[in-house]
Design a protein around this motif. Structure first.
Motif, PDB file in Angstrom:
ATOM      1  N   LEU A   1      18.795  21.721  33.188  1.00  0.00           N
ATOM      2  CA  LEU A   1      18.808  20.557  32.232  1.00  0.00           C
ATOM      3  C   LEU A   1      19.094  21.057  30.692  1.00  0.00           C
ATOM      4  O   LEU A   1      19.875  20.578  29.722  1.00  0.00           O
ATOM      5  CB  LEU A   1      17.723  19.824  32.192  1.00  0.00           C
ATOM      6  N   PHE A   2      18.675  22.478  30.504  1.00  0.00           N
ATOM      7  CA  PHE A   2      19.022  22.774  29.034  1.00  0.00           C
ATOM      8  C   PHE A   2      20.403  23.243  29.095  1.00  0.00           C
ATOM      9  O   PHE A   2      20.938  23.212  28.078  1.00  0.00           O
ATOM     10  CB  PHE A   2      18.081  24.283  28.954  1.00  0.00           C
ATOM     11  N   PHE A   3      21.031  23.696  30.215  1.00  0.00           N
ATOM     12  CA  PHE A   3      22.336  24.049  30.059  1.00  0.00           C
ATOM     13  C   PHE A   3      23.170  22.597  29.843  1.00  0.00           C
ATOM     14  O   PHE A   3      24.116  22.569  29.045  1.00  0.00           O
ATOM     15  CB  PHE A   3      22.745  24.457  31.431  1.00  0.00           C
ATOM     16  N   GLY A   4      22.443  21.557  30.486  1.00  0.00           N
ATOM     17  CA  GLY A   4      23.151  20.264  30.612  1.00  0.00           C
ATOM     18  C   GLY A   4      23.251  19.580  29.274  1.00  0.00           C
ATOM     19  O   GLY A   4      24.283  19.200  28.615  1.00  0.00           O
ATOM     20  N   ILE A   5      22.204  19.849  28.355  1.00  0.00           N
ATOM     21  CA  ILE A   5      22.243  19.202  26.978  1.00  0.00           C
ATOM     22  C   ILE A   5      23.223  20.223  26.098  1.00  0.00           C
ATOM     23  O   ILE A   5      23.925  19.464  25.188  1.00  0.00           O
ATOM     24  CB  ILE A   5      20.930  19.144  26.333  1.00  0.00           C
ATOM     25  N   ALA A   6      23.258  21.408  26.245  1.00  0.00           N
ATOM     26  CA  ALA A   6      24.182  22.307  25.579  1.00  0.00           C
ATOM     27  C   ALA A   6      25.542  21.722  25.815  1.00  0.00           C
ATOM     28  O   ALA A   6      26.373  21.881  24.882  1.00  0.00           O
ATOM     29  CB  ALA A   6      24.226  23.906  25.976  1.00  0.00           C
ATOM     30  N   ALA A   7      25.750  21.282  27.311  1.00  0.00           N
ATOM     31  CA  ALA A   7      27.046  20.876  27.382  1.00  0.00           C
ATOM     32  C   ALA A   7      27.619  19.675  26.814  1.00  0.00           C
ATOM     33  O   ALA A   7      28.275  19.524  26.156  1.00  0.00           O
ATOM     34  CB  ALA A   7      27.280  20.660  28.849  1.00  0.00           C
ATOM     35  N   ARG A   8      26.337  18.747  26.816  1.00  0.00           N
ATOM     36  CA  ARG A   8      26.768  17.215  26.257  1.00  0.00           C
ATOM     37  C   ARG A   8      26.868  17.484  24.582  1.00  0.00           C
ATOM     38  O   ARG A   8      27.513  16.977  23.794  1.00  0.00           O
ATOM     39  CB  ARG A   8      25.714  16.406  26.444  1.00  0.00           C
ATOM     40  N   ARG A   9      25.926  18.356  24.106  1.00  0.00           N
ATOM     41  CA  ARG A   9      26.024  18.450  22.713  1.00  0.00           C
ATOM     42  C   ARG A   9      27.352  19.048  22.107  1.00  0.00           C
ATOM     43  O   ARG A   9      27.806  18.941  21.107  1.00  0.00           O
ATOM     44  CB  ARG A   9      24.803  19.348  22.034  1.00  0.00           C
TER      45      ARG A   9
END
Lengths: 501, 311, 109
Positions: free
Chosen positions: C44-52
């Motif tokens: 999920l940390f990768f996920g927020i890096a992706a979305r941001r």
């Protein structure tokens, strides 16, 4: 950001270092051959040739060899890079794997004409898996590729521990797997945070941009903690002794000599190439304190073991502890760059000489156990007569662990000791000396018993193949030769360090 | 309004996570974990990461859940739950975990400005590989080495699982996946679904070049169909000595490696693709990988051999 | 609060809860499940890096999304290996409850 379609790349050998062992293991798997060693040995020989050519090329050109996968430039693409240190380490790993493979024919050579059997197939494929994994760890320049490399390492190493299939080895393997997975996931969280902070995972790019802020410290802290668990640094060492002692001797040799070094190497990379400089003194001191605890606690435990292989395994934890002394020694040195300091050089030399010495020691322990039918240290009387070459190799490798001349471990430990004295880290100097004495204690205990008279009523020792004994001796010989290196930083290891060409 | 959806989702996830860790019965823990996986795939949709959502639902929740459930079924009658450590350890563990979570939360709350991203670079170069789906471009072009090495990891995992075969059974077949409570519904499903599943799997692989989907998602759907048939006893787990099976496992990685070396001769670099042929090569590699992944996932669920090879 | 920040906090909580389970539970299967929880947090940390990092016409940075896909598959393989090991131990008659480390003397061939 065009993919560089220019000029034929000269780093194509780096690709071979990753792909040759992979192709070899796929071939063994798909052919279902009754004699997998006939594929594995030539592949490991070719791998050794590739590694040596890379090492020579790097030395000859005085520059790091690099390769861009698919031609893509970082940060979009992934780079492989062999600087002086990486080149030396892939050569070390390839040489040890090759000699272990020659030795392991005695354990895992299958019968001609039979069908595939479990242990040989698993051993040889996973040995090649370890070769791919180690080469990737030493060459990849991308923090996520390094995560995949760590997983390659785990998936190759864990099943080797329980190859024999006994209850105890299965339990040791499971414990090893859980520690390794916990370490991986901590590392992975750190990778995610670094990507979120800098938008790149390429080590050279990160080197330029990392800031000393909270996100970076937490990311690096998690990654280093995860790698510490994989490197079995005290107090996260509990998994190592049963795992390394339970594996068959050739697997133990590779696990102890090479596999635990990979996470340490990555800590070194994170510390000197990724982290913003200078690092906080307290962090370096903490790592060194845990290293010192590893040395003292596990050397004492090694002294108290009844079984030879467990003793050697505890000694691994202790000897890996020395590597973690490097951090405060480099901080306290006056050298302009870390790799010009004797502390850093001593640490790298300790890594290499321990690899050869410990591989030799585990293989010797394997032959001693085969000859004597057991590995109880107290009952080793007569071993010196039964397997004289193995005992000699054990003793020579022991010199390196103790830090006595002439041995690679001697040069390494003298450099570490000098660095400790120069930087006034007296507690580190004292630990190094105490660790040497304790190592002398556990090595001489074995040698002393081996020269004792055989106990009455003990079964006569079995003969072991001379070629295997010579393989063991050759590794101890390399550890010894390293003792003739000069007591100063080597230009070779500095090639391509710190983002230089 | 939209944030409300996110808030509810997060609340449900945290409940499922706490339930997973704290519930006494291990089967309940697994079920909570599977629910968590499904909720997370919704989160990935909310984060506009459709490819990840598909993978999380199929592999993270689905395949992992299946493996864990099978384990529970075999552990339940035999193994005790084990006693939890004393309150001192529990408090220490809680503190340590809370500190870790708080540190991570602090990082989340202070993102760098401007936020770094490789989206622009990925977009700039995507025309060179002729793909519409940027995630596929990353997996098969920009960072193809990771994908290739991960395939090696999967093969090693198969070897590692097989290594646990008792010596007498080496070469034989894994234990039957047939569930003890045979149900007509499962049987019907296993007869009706596979033709559609196979079509969907192939579509996902083909479609993945330009739209969400790709090898894993397609491969997992294929694997699911195979597992379904094995669970309904319409297909037996294959003997692990079979050459055909081994070839299927290795096929994808071998094609990938071959394409990599061909790249050296065609366009100068390992794993590079000549721009005019990039898309067909990538789609071919993906198709080969999907087939192998389907077989590998099925084998990882099936486990080590549990009976001697038949004559 | 934006959605990525909210999910980022959720990821931090998942890691904390998973770590707690990893330390707390003595049985290996529960440890494996907890490891998967921590893994979900990491992804999920990768996920927020992706979305941001959304931009250039993409709703998310594709690089971290691809990394997560690789990570999920590796985590599954690890789970499968761990479960196979646990079941094999059971067959070999070993208690899988991780009570005390075996006395070292039990380990030799």
């Amino acid at each position: 950001m065009m993919p560089a379609q220019v000029a034929a790349p000269d780093g194509v050998l780096l690709i071979l270092a990753l792909m040759l062992p992979s192709i070899g293991l796929l071939a063994i798997f798909v052919l279902g051959h009754s004699r997998p060693e006939r594929i594995a040995l030539p592949v490991l020989a070719a791998n050794l040739a590739v590694a040596l050519i890379v090492a020579l090329q790097v030395g000859h050109s005085g520059q790091a060899a690099t390769y861009r996968l698919g031609g893509w430039l970082p940060p979009l693409g992934i780079t492989l890079r062999a600087d002086g240190l990486s080149a030396a380490l892939i050569a070390m790993a390839a040489l040890i794997l090759f000699v272990v493979a020659i030795y392991a024919r005695g354990n895992f050579a299958s019968k001609a004409g039979g069908s595939e059997s479990r242990q040989p197939m698993v051993f040889w494929t996973l040995l090649l898996g370890l070769s791919t994994a180690l080469n990737t760890v030493f060459l990849a320049q991308d923090l996520f590729s390094l995560f995949v490399a760590l997983e390659l390492l785990t998936f190759s190493a864990v099943p080797l521990v329980c190859l024999e299939g006994s209850r105890e080895t299965l339990r040791a393997a499971l414990r090893y797997l859980l520690f390794a997975l916990a370490g991986s996931v901590l590392y992975l969280i750190g990778v995610a945070l670094l990507y979120g902070a800098y938008g790149t995972l390429d080590i050279a790019s990160l080197h330029q941009v990392t800031r000393a802020d909270r996100a970076t410290s937490i990311a690096l802290g998690l990654m280093i903690a995860g790698l510490m668990a994989k490197a079995a640094l005290f107090p996260l060492h509990l998994w190592l002794p049963p795992a390394h002692a339970g594996a068959p001797a050739p697997a133990s040799a590779v696990l102890s000599a090479l596999v635990v070094k990979a996470p340490f190497f990555l800590i070194l990379r994170l510390w000197f190439d990724v982290a913003p400089q200078p690092q906080p003194v307290i962090a370096g001191t903490m790592l060194a304190a845990l290293g010192a605890a590893s040395i003292l606690v596990c050397s004492v435990l090694a002294l108290r073991q009844a079984r030879l292989k467990l003793m050697v395994a505890y000694s691994t934890v202790a000897q890996v502890g020395y590597l973690f002394l490097v951090f405060p020694l480099v901080m306290g040195s006056e050298a302009a760059v870390p790799w010009a300091s004797i502390g850093w050089t001593g640490g790298v030399l300790q890594l290499v000489s321990h690899a050869f010495a410990k591989a030799s020691m585990f293989l010797a322990a394997g032959l001693i156990a085969e000859a004597m039918g057991h590995d109880r240290i107290d009952d080793l009387g007569g071993a010196a007569e039964a397997v004289p070459i193995s005992i000699a190799a054990f003793a020579l490798a022991g010199l390196s662990l103790m830090g006595l001349p002439p041995a690679g471990g001697f040069v390494a430990k003298v450099m570490l000791l000098t660095a400790a004295v120069v930087s006034a880290n007296w507690w580190i100097a004292a630990t190094i000396l105490a660790g040497g004495l304790l190592a002398a204690g556990y090595v001489f205990r074995v040698i002393g018993r081996a020269f004792a008279d055989p106990a009455g009523g003990a079964p006569p020792p079995k003969a072991v193949a001379r070629s295997r004994e010579l393989a063991v001796l050759s590794l101890a010989g390399v550890a010894l030769l390293l003792g003739f290196l000069p007591l100063q930083p080597f230009a070779y290891l500095g090639i391509g360090q710190g983002g230089m060409p | 309004m939209s944030l409300l959806v996110d808030l509810v989702l997060v609340a449900l996830i945290l409940m499922a996570a706490v339930w997973t860790v704290l519930v006494r019965d291990r089967r309940d823990a697994v079920i909570a974990f599977i629910v968590l996986g499904l909720l997370l795939s919704l989160v990935w949709m909310r984060l506009y990461a459709v490819d990840v959502a598909l993978t999380e639902a199929a592999v993270g929740g689905g395949a992992t859940g299946l493996v864990l459930l099978r384990a529970c079924a075999r552990l339940l009658p035999v193994e005790a739950e084990g006693r939890l450590p004393g309150p001192g350890t529990q408090i220490a563990a809680g503190l340590l975990s809370a500190i870790a979570a708080a540190g991570l939360a602090a990082v989340v709350l202070s993102p760098p400005v401007p936020y770094p991203s490789l989206a622009a670079l990925a977009a700039e170069n995507i025309h060179q590989v002729g793909l519409g789906n940027p995630v596929t471009a990353v997996l098969l072009a920009y960072r193809s080495l990771d994908t290739l090495l991960e395939k090696v990891v999967l093969v090693l995992a198969v070897i590692g699982v097989w290594a646990l075969t008792p010596d007498a059974f080496w070469g034989g077949a894994p234990g039957s996946l047939k569930s003890k409570h045979a149900s007509g519904a499962l049987d019907l499903l296993a007869r009706v679904l596979p033709p559609f599943g196979i079509v969907v799997g192939i579509y996902l692989v083909w479609n993945g070049a330009d739209h969400p989907g790709g090898t894993f998602q397609g491969g997992t759907v294929l694997a699911a169909m195979w597992l379904l048939m094995m669970m309904a006893d319409l297909a037996d787990p294959p003997e692990i000595r079979l050459k055909r099976l081994r070839r299927l496992v290795v096929f994808g990685p071998a094609v990938f490696i071959a394409a990599g070396f061909a790249g050296i001769f065609m366009s100068g670099w390992f794993l590079s693709y000549p721009p005019d042929y990039a898309k067909p090569i990538i789609v071919a590699v993906e198709a080969a990988l999907a087939l192998s992944i389907a077989v590998i996932l099925g084998l990882l669920v099936a486990g080590p051999a549990a009976e001697p090879p038949k004559r | 609060m934006s959605a990525p920040t909210l999910y980022g906090l959720c990821a931090a909580a998942l890691v904390g809860i998973g770590l707690f389970g990893l330390i707390l539970h003595p049985t290996p299967l529960r440890k494996v499940i907890s490891f998967n929880l921590v893994g979900c947090g990491a992804f999920l940390f990768f996920g927020i890096a992706a979305r941001r990092g959304a931009g250039a016409g993409f709703a998310g940075d594709p690089i971290p999304q691809a990394l997560v896909i690789t990570g999920i598959v590796v985590a599954f393989a690890a789970t499968a290996l761990a479960v196979a090991l646990i079941l094999r131990m059971l067959e070999a008659g070993a208690s899988t409850v991780d009570a005390k480390p075996l006395p070292p003397d039990d380990l030799s061939p």
